[in-house]
Design a protein around this motif. Structure first.
Motif, short mmCIF file in Angstrom:
data_model
loop_
_atom_site.label_atom_id
_atom_site.label_comp_id
_atom_site.label_asym_id
_atom_site.label_seq_id
_atom_site.Cartn_x
_atom_site.Cartn_y
_atom_site.Cartn_z
N VAL A 347 47.18 -0.20 -2.71
CA VAL A 347 48.50 -0.84 -2.81
C VAL A 347 48.52 -2.13 -1.99
CG1 VAL A 347 50.94 -0.47 -2.23
CG2 VAL A 347 49.58 1.41 -3.08
N LEU A 348 49.32 -3.10 -2.41
CA LEU A 348 49.41 -4.36 -1.66
C LEU A 348 50.44 -4.24 -0.53
CD1 LEU A 348 49.34 -6.78 -4.71
CD2 LEU A 348 47.61 -6.71 -2.90
N PHE A 349 50.00 -4.54 0.69
CA PHE A 349 50.87 -4.55 1.86
C PHE A 349 51.17 -6.02 2.22
CE2 PHE A 349 48.75 -0.51 2.07
CZ PHE A 349 49.69 0.35 2.63
N SER A 350 52.00 -6.21 3.26
CA SER A 350 52.27 -7.58 3.72
C SER A 350 50.97 -8.28 4.09
CB SER A 350 53.19 -7.55 4.94
OG SER A 350 54.52 -7.49 4.53
N GLU A 351 50.13 -7.60 4.86
CA GLU A 351 48.91 -8.29 5.34
C GLU A 351 47.93 -8.56 4.18
OE1 GLU A 351 50.25 -5.60 6.55
OE2 GLU A 351 48.81 -4.01 6.89
N SER A 352 47.91 -7.67 3.17
CA SER A 352 47.02 -7.96 2.03
C SER A 352 47.53 -9.18 1.27
CB SER A 352 46.86 -6.77 1.09
OG SER A 352 47.79 -5.77 1.30
N SER A 353 48.86 -9.34 1.21
CA SER A 353 49.44 -10.50 0.52
C SER A 353 49.08 -11.78 1.26
CB SER A 353 50.95 -10.36 0.45
OG SER A 353 51.28 -9.15 -0.14
N ILE A 370 38.66 -18.85 -9.68
CA ILE A 370 39.02 -17.56 -9.09
C ILE A 370 38.98 -16.46 -10.14
CG2 ILE A 370 40.78 -16.31 -7.78
CD1 ILE A 370 42.05 -18.97 -7.01
N LEU A 371 38.40 -15.34 -9.74
CA LEU A 371 38.40 -14.15 -10.60
C LEU A 371 39.26 -13.07 -9.95
CD1 LEU A 371 37.32 -12.30 -12.89
CD2 LEU A 371 35.30 -11.85 -11.46
N PHE A 372 40.25 -12.60 -10.68
CA PHE A 372 41.11 -11.51 -10.20
C PHE A 372 40.64 -10.23 -10.88
CE2 PHE A 372 43.56 -15.32 -9.69
CZ PHE A 372 44.29 -15.13 -8.53
N LEU A 373 40.32 -9.24 -10.09
CA LEU A 373 39.94 -7.94 -10.64
C LEU A 373 41.09 -6.98 -10.35
CD1 LEU A 373 36.18 -7.84 -9.53
CD2 LEU A 373 37.05 -8.21 -11.84
N GLN A 374 41.83 -6.65 -11.40
CA GLN A 374 43.08 -5.90 -11.23
C GLN A 374 42.90 -4.41 -11.36
OE1 GLN A 374 46.59 -6.50 -13.48
NE2 GLN A 374 46.72 -8.70 -13.13
N ASN A 375 43.36 -3.71 -10.34
CA ASN A 375 43.54 -2.26 -10.44
C ASN A 375 44.66 -1.95 -9.47
OD1 ASN A 375 43.25 0.48 -10.90
ND2 ASN A 375 41.66 0.72 -9.35
N ILE A 376 45.89 -2.18 -9.91
CA ILE A 376 46.97 -2.26 -8.95
C ILE A 376 48.20 -1.45 -9.37
CG2 ILE A 376 47.67 -4.51 -10.01
CD1 ILE A 376 48.07 -3.53 -6.32
N THR A 377 48.69 -0.64 -8.44
CA THR A 377 49.91 0.12 -8.72
C THR A 377 51.13 -0.66 -8.26
OG1 THR A 377 49.46 1.27 -6.68
CG2 THR A 377 48.96 2.44 -8.71
N GLY A 378 50.94 -1.69 -7.46
CA GLY A 378 52.09 -2.50 -7.06
C GLY A 378 52.10 -2.76 -5.57
N PHE A 379 53.23 -3.27 -5.08
CA PHE A 379 53.42 -3.52 -3.66
C PHE A 379 53.96 -2.25 -3.01
CE2 PHE A 379 53.39 -7.82 -5.32
CZ PHE A 379 52.75 -8.54 -4.31
N ILE A 380 53.69 -2.11 -1.72
CA ILE A 380 54.15 -0.94 -0.97
C ILE A 380 55.69 -0.90 -0.94
CG2 ILE A 380 54.10 -2.17 1.28
CD1 ILE A 380 52.93 1.44 0.80
#
Ligand code: COA
Length: 535
Positions: A347-353, A370-380
């Motif tokens: 999950v994306l946190f403040s610090e990951s952002s 830039i290559l984005f590799l997505q496997n994301i459930t969203g922000f915390i």
């Protein structure tokens, strides 16, 4: 750069189990893709060939330099719609090499409902032109189309990105100095007549190609004049009398040769230069991705394991490796091209952002794609994180992604849910290309979460009226929502609607990205300008 040290045990139950499940998913994808590629009615194919015409994919094969790849875009567009009567939405688009120059090809498939345009056909045509615009790729239109599929006119004619956009785009591309070449190999009627007319240079095939604003039936109805298609707007008329076309071709092959000759005359433009290195295969076999790609989304996947099987030599210069571990960032090479990678690891946190925004600034200041590799459930979510300003930190990341003016590429290798889709360069963020793996899923949230939210909303409504939901009704609602999300979250649902540029085999990921980067070199990368980051 150091090599990633893989921790995958190729003999483990987890790996082999995942692999066998993935191979089933992959085999389904291959079967469906083959069905689509051979989806035209045999009768239509036979009739087309009897007329001495080549099929759309054969035409493209001959147009491209021998032994060069064709990056076909959205081959499964319109899949599952119209009773599957529009395989590939009746149009083939993609990037290929002609006389050593990358080009964008748009070819009507006249064996699919006369090459007519439904909503997805339009979207595919406009999307291809957008790719040409982003990368300054000369366009070849291989025209063989009855124009708008008339029963669907309300969905294809009048809006901003409908049929009329084709000609607007041609004018804009031509003004940008991006050559527009049309090869008329069949009908181009009504609005379609503007494709050759708006091109810089046009070829037309004898006794096959016709260009007219109104066909013979319309002319008869309007003026009473009786005229054959050839007399009205055939190849002789347009190359000798009207000047709407420039070259008369004897047949499809001749037309294609003329088109290749035109490419010999095109100007070689100033290119973006990247610091490339000799190509190296990944140290870890890309086929191992089958055992690693997420099938059960509840099990976390270390995205370094994915990166290791995509990049040259499996080497990765990780940035901030010890900080904000749910977003992996770093530099690598893909087929010799430098690339900055952002890959989800939770999950994306403040610090990951903040880490993501910082890394994007590095890529844009160094002009590295830039290559984005997505496997994301969203922000915390949660009180603690809202108080900590997750919304403003997430916004910094999204702001950086939106304004990053280096070529962006996105590959969804797992889930793509919620605002994580935005931060990780989803379709709305204009990545130059976006691909899905066949195991991937995409929706605003998972089906389970959506069912919880919707049931809770319903229960609150009933409570306000002093009522209660009975358990049977709750279960029914839950089952309905799960079914809907299951269907709509599928990569086939996405690719049918052109939310992406195609579903790809994970093993091919590096090839697709490398071709995308190669195409991007046709124009200089602009300077990136950011706006106000909320601090
Ligand atoms: N809208 C809807 N359906 C169309 C169509 C159109 N504009 N043009 C063709 N079709 C359909 C036909 O009904 C047929 O459907 P079927 O397979 O279910 O029977 C199929 O496409 C193939 O058409 P057919 O005429 O049998 O093939 P053809 O190769 O001999 O001719 C065309 C193809 C496109 C030249 C011819 O159909 C035609 O002139 N269509 C009308 C073109 C036109 O006036 N367009 C104006 C819209 S901008």
């Amino acid at each position: 750069m150091f090599r990633i040290e893989s921790k995958i045990d190729l003999k483990s139950k987890e790996y082999t189990g995942n692999r066998s499940q993935f191979l089933k998913v992959l085999s389904e994808y291959r079967t469906l893709l083959q069905q689509v590629m051979h989806g035209a009615p045999p009768k239509a194919i036979e009739r087309h060939k009897q007329r001495g015409k080549l099929l759309a994919r054969e035409r493209i094969d001959l147009l491209l330099d021998p032994n060069t790849p064709f990056l076909e875009l959205s081959p499964m567009a319109a899949y599952g719609e119209y009773g599957n009567q529009f395989p590939s939405a009746g149009i083939i688009t993609g990037i290929g090499v002609i006389e050593g120059k990358e080009a964008l090809i748009i070819a009507n498939d006249a064996t699919i409902k006369g090459g007519t345009y439904v909503k997805e056909t339009i979207k595919k045509h406009v999307r291809a032109q957008q790719i040409a615009m982003d990368n300054h790729l000369p366009c070849v239109y291989m025209v063989d189309s009855g124009g708008i599929f008339l029963p669907e006119q309300a969905k294809v004619f009048a809006d901003r990105f409908h049929f009329g956009r084709f000609f607007y785009n041609q004018a804009r591309l031509s003004a940008m100095g991006v050559p527009q070449i049309a090869c008329v190999m069949g009908f181009c009627t009504a609005g379609g007549a503007y494709v050759p007319a708006m091109s810089d240079e046009t070829i037309i095939v004898k006794e096959q190609g016709t260009i007219y604003i109104g066909g013979p039936p319309l002319v008869k109805a309007a003026t009473g004049e009786v005229v054959t298609p050839e007399e009205l707007g055939g190849a002789y008329v347009h190359t000798a009398i009207s000047g709407v076309a420039d070259h008369l071709a004897e047949n499809d092959r001749h037309a294609i040769q003329i088109c290749r000759n035109i490419f010999q005359t095109l100007e070689k433009k100033e290119q973006q230069v990247l610091n490339t290195v000799p190509i190296e295969e990944p140290y870890y076999d890309p086929e191992e991705l089958y055992g690693i790609a997420p099938i059960d989304f509840k099990k976390p996947v270390d995205s370094r394991e994915i990166i290791a099987r995509i990049v040259d030599g499996s080497r990765f210069q990780e940035f901030k490796a010890r900080y904000a571990p749910t977003l992996i960032t770093g530099f690598a090479y893909i087929m010799g091209y430098p690339v900055g990678i952002l890959a989800n690891n939770g999950v994306l946190f403040s610090e990951s952002s903040l880490k993501g925004a910082h890394f994007i600034e590095l890529c844009t200041s160094r002009k590295i794609p830039i290559l984005f590799l997505q496997n994301i459930t969203g922000f915390i979510v949660g009180k603690q994180y809202e108080h900590g300003g997750i919304a403003k930190d997430g916004a910094k990341f999204v702001h950086a992604v939106a304004n990053a003016d280096v070529p962006k590429f996105t590959v969804v290798f797992g889930g793509s849910f919620g605002a994580g889709n935005y931060a990780m360069a989803g379709r709305g963020y204009d990545p130059r290309l976006l691909f899905m793996w066949p195991n991937s899923r995409i929706s605003v949230m998972g089906g389970e979460q959506a069912s919880h939210v919707l049931i809770q909303v319903k229960e609150e409504q009933l409570k306000a009226q002093g009522k209660e939901m009975d358990p049977e009704e709750r279960e029914k609602l839950r089952a309905e929502i799960l079914k809907k999300y299951d269907e709509e979250g599928s990569p086939y649902f996405s690719t049918s609607r052109l939310w992406d540029d195609g579903i790809i085999d994970p093993v091919d990921t590096r090839k697709y990205i490398a071709m995308g980067i190669a195409a991007s070199l046709n124009c200089k990368y602009p300077e990136t300008k950011y706006g106000v980051f909320r601090m």
